[in-house]
Design a protein around this motif. Structure first.
Motif, PDB file in Angstrom:
ATOM      1  N   ARG A  56     -57.161  13.028   4.624  1.00 23.79           N
ATOM      2  CA  ARG A  56     -57.594  12.244   3.449  1.00 23.79           C
ATOM      3  C   ARG A  56     -57.199  10.785   3.620  1.00 23.79           C
ATOM      4  N   PHE A  88     -44.194  20.800 -12.167  1.00 25.83           N
ATOM      5  CA  PHE A  88     -45.173  20.243 -11.245  1.00 25.83           C
ATOM      6  C   PHE A  88     -46.076  19.303 -12.035  1.00 25.83           C
ATOM      7  N   ALA A  89     -46.144  18.044 -11.707  1.00 25.66           N
ATOM      8  CA  ALA A  89     -47.063  17.146 -12.433  1.00 25.66           C
ATOM      9  C   ALA A  89     -47.366  15.901 -11.608  1.00 25.66           C
ATOM     10  N   VAL A  90     -48.546  15.364 -11.852  1.00 26.83           N
ATOM     11  CA  VAL A  90     -49.004  14.141 -11.184  1.00 26.83           C
ATOM     12  C   VAL A  90     -49.393  13.148 -12.282  1.00 26.83           C
ATOM     13  N   ALA A 128     -43.960  25.393 -15.532  1.00 30.59           N
ATOM     14  CA  ALA A 128     -43.914  26.719 -14.944  1.00 30.59           C
ATOM     15  C   ALA A 128     -42.698  27.486 -15.470  1.00 30.59           C
ATOM     16  N   PRO A 130     -57.114  23.169 -14.034  1.00 29.34           N
ATOM     17  CA  PRO A 130     -56.807  22.379 -12.825  1.00 29.34           C
ATOM     18  C   PRO A 130     -55.648  22.980 -12.026  1.00 29.34           C
ATOM     19  N   GLN A 165     -56.484  13.067  -6.203  1.00 27.96           N
ATOM     20  CA  GLN A 165     -56.430  12.257  -4.987  1.00 27.96           C
ATOM     21  C   GLN A 165     -55.611  12.974  -3.923  1.00 27.96           C
ATOM     22  N   GLY A 166     -55.307  14.246  -4.180  1.00 24.07           N
ATOM     23  CA  GLY A 166     -54.549  15.016  -3.186  1.00 24.07           C
ATOM     24  C   GLY A 166     -53.041  14.926  -3.327  1.00 24.07           C
ATOM     25  N   VAL A 167     -52.548  14.253  -4.389  1.00 23.43           N
ATOM     26  CA  VAL A 167     -51.088  14.155  -4.551  1.00 23.43           C
ATOM     27  C   VAL A 167     -50.498  15.539  -4.862  1.00 23.43           C
ATOM     28  N   GLY A 168     -51.175  16.282  -5.731  1.00 21.98           N
ATOM     29  CA  GLY A 168     -50.708  17.630  -6.071  1.00 21.98           C
ATOM     30  C   GLY A 168     -50.625  18.512  -4.833  1.00 21.98           C
ATOM     31  N   GLU A 169     -51.627  18.408  -3.972  1.00 17.09           N
ATOM     32  CA  GLU A 169     -51.610  19.230  -2.750  1.00 17.09           C
ATOM     33  C   GLU A 169     -50.441  18.844  -1.860  1.00 17.09           C
ATOM     34  N   GLU A 217     -62.836  18.228 -15.487  1.00 18.83           N
ATOM     35  CA  GLU A 217     -62.208  19.415 -16.044  1.00 18.83           C
ATOM     36  C   GLU A 217     -60.708  19.185 -16.201  1.00 18.83           C
ATOM     37  N   LYS A 274     -56.146  27.814  -4.571  1.00 17.84           N
ATOM     38  CA  LYS A 274     -56.494  27.230  -3.266  1.00 17.84           C
ATOM     39  C   LYS A 274     -55.361  27.463  -2.257  1.00 17.84           C
ATOM     40  N   ARG A 333     -56.631  26.322 -10.360  1.00 15.90           N
ATOM     41  CA  ARG A 333     -57.476  26.108  -9.168  1.00 15.90           C
ATOM     42  C   ARG A 333     -56.624  25.687  -7.977  1.00 15.90           C
ATOM     43  N   GLY A 352     -50.604  20.357 -19.691  1.00 16.92           N
ATOM     44  CA  GLY A 352     -50.143  21.482 -18.896  1.00 16.92           C
ATOM     45  C   GLY A 352     -48.960  22.149 -19.567  1.00 16.92           C
ATOM     46  N   GLY A 353     -48.484  23.182 -18.933  1.00 20.48           N
ATOM     47  CA  GLY A 353     -47.261  23.830 -19.407  1.00 20.48           C
ATOM     48  C   GLY A 353     -46.336  23.929 -18.225  1.00 20.48           C
TER      49      GLY A 353
END
Ligand SMILES: CC(C)(COP(=O)(O)OP(=O)(O)OC[C@H]1O[C@@H](n2cnc3c(N)ncnc32)[C@H](O)[C@@H]1OP(=O)(O)O)[C@@H](O)C(=O)NCCC(=O)NCCS
Length: 221
Positions: free
Chosen positions: A173, A78-80, A206, A119, A87-91, A197, A126, A122, A203-204
């Motif tokens: 959005r 998972f990465a952006v 998954a 990050p 900007q909501g791309v991850g969501e 933050e 969510k 969180r 990252g690592g």
């Protein structure tokens, strides 16, 4: 000044043609990027694997993947792209993966994440992921443990309500505007505090890269 009109972020299936862009994002996101052959092998031979990309105009700005194993969706990566974060791309990617998982009969989603990756944690919290365990020394580059995070039943009332609410929020959005430099215009509320933050943090995956050696990529037969 806005150089171009805002463009919507669109989710699409990852193909081998996307792998060069995926590698760029890998390198800026992970201390131990998956090698290109791992993605190629995932796309071409692993029938449990499902990979998606987020496209913004003609650019790939994020990607995510999952293994659908019986009734479990195991999120593998998972990465952006750095300039497109917050900007909501991850969501959007997570919503798309979870929708895919539900459509294919998964009853829960699970993943590993570094305790230091605030990050990502969180974001997962969510979306209803909670810590259920620990894999000691999971990340081979620095021996950091991995937290195992899992959702409640995806078809349960609580998760369905949560995902419907978050999907509606994401849909509201505004599209991402690019400045004259071709990068997203920084929104003013992102200048400080929480937005900073994780800036520069790596990252690592998954799934640890070692697991992705071709001989270890499981094939469904
Ligand atoms: C984790 C990652 C994919 C998030 O992507 P993103 O597009 O920036 O995320 P979004 O803009 O959709 O943010 C959604 C939520 O994630 C959380 N979040 C994302 N970035 C955050 C940050 N820097 N600080 C705190 N919370 C953050 C927040 O809960 C946010 O919701 P909010 O906007 O209501 O506060 C991105 O930071 C990334 O690519 N990191 C490097 C790779 C990585 O760590 N992958 C995860 C491996 S397990």
């Amino acid at each position: 000044m806005v150089a171009r009109p805002p463009v919507a972020v669109v989710m699409d299936r990852m193909t081998v043609d996307d792998l060069a862009a995926v590698q760029e994002i890998e390198r800026e996101s992970f201390s131990t990027p998956w090698p290109p052959h791992a993605y190629r092998s995932e796309l071409e031979t692993n029938r449990m694997a499902h990979y998606i990309v987020a496209r913004h105009g003609d650019r790939i700005v994020g990607f995510a993947g999952t293994w659908l194993m019986v009734d479990e969706a195991h999120i593998t990566t998972f990465a952006v792209r750095k300039a497109w974060r917050r900007q909501g791309v991850g969501e959007r990617l997570l919503l798309a993966l979870l929708a895919l998982a539900v459509a294919r009969g998964a009853r829960e989603a699970t993943l590993e994440v570094r305790p230091s990756n605030h990050p990502a944690r969180r974001l997962y919290e969510k979306y209803g992921f909670a810590v259920v365990g620990l894999r000691p020394r999971y990340y081979s580059d620095d021996n950091e443990d991995a937290l195992i995070m899992t959702t409640d039943q995806l078809d349960g009332r609580q998760m369905r309500d949560r995902l419907a609410r978050l999907r509606a929020e994401v849909a509201k959005r505004p599209d991402i505007e690019l400045g004259e430099d071709g990068l997203p215009i920084e929104r003013s509320e992102e200048a400080g505090g929480e937005a900073a933050e994780g800036e520069g943090a790596e990252g690592g995956h998954a799934i640890a890269p070692d697991v992705l050696r071709p001989s270890n990529v499981r094939k469904s037969s």
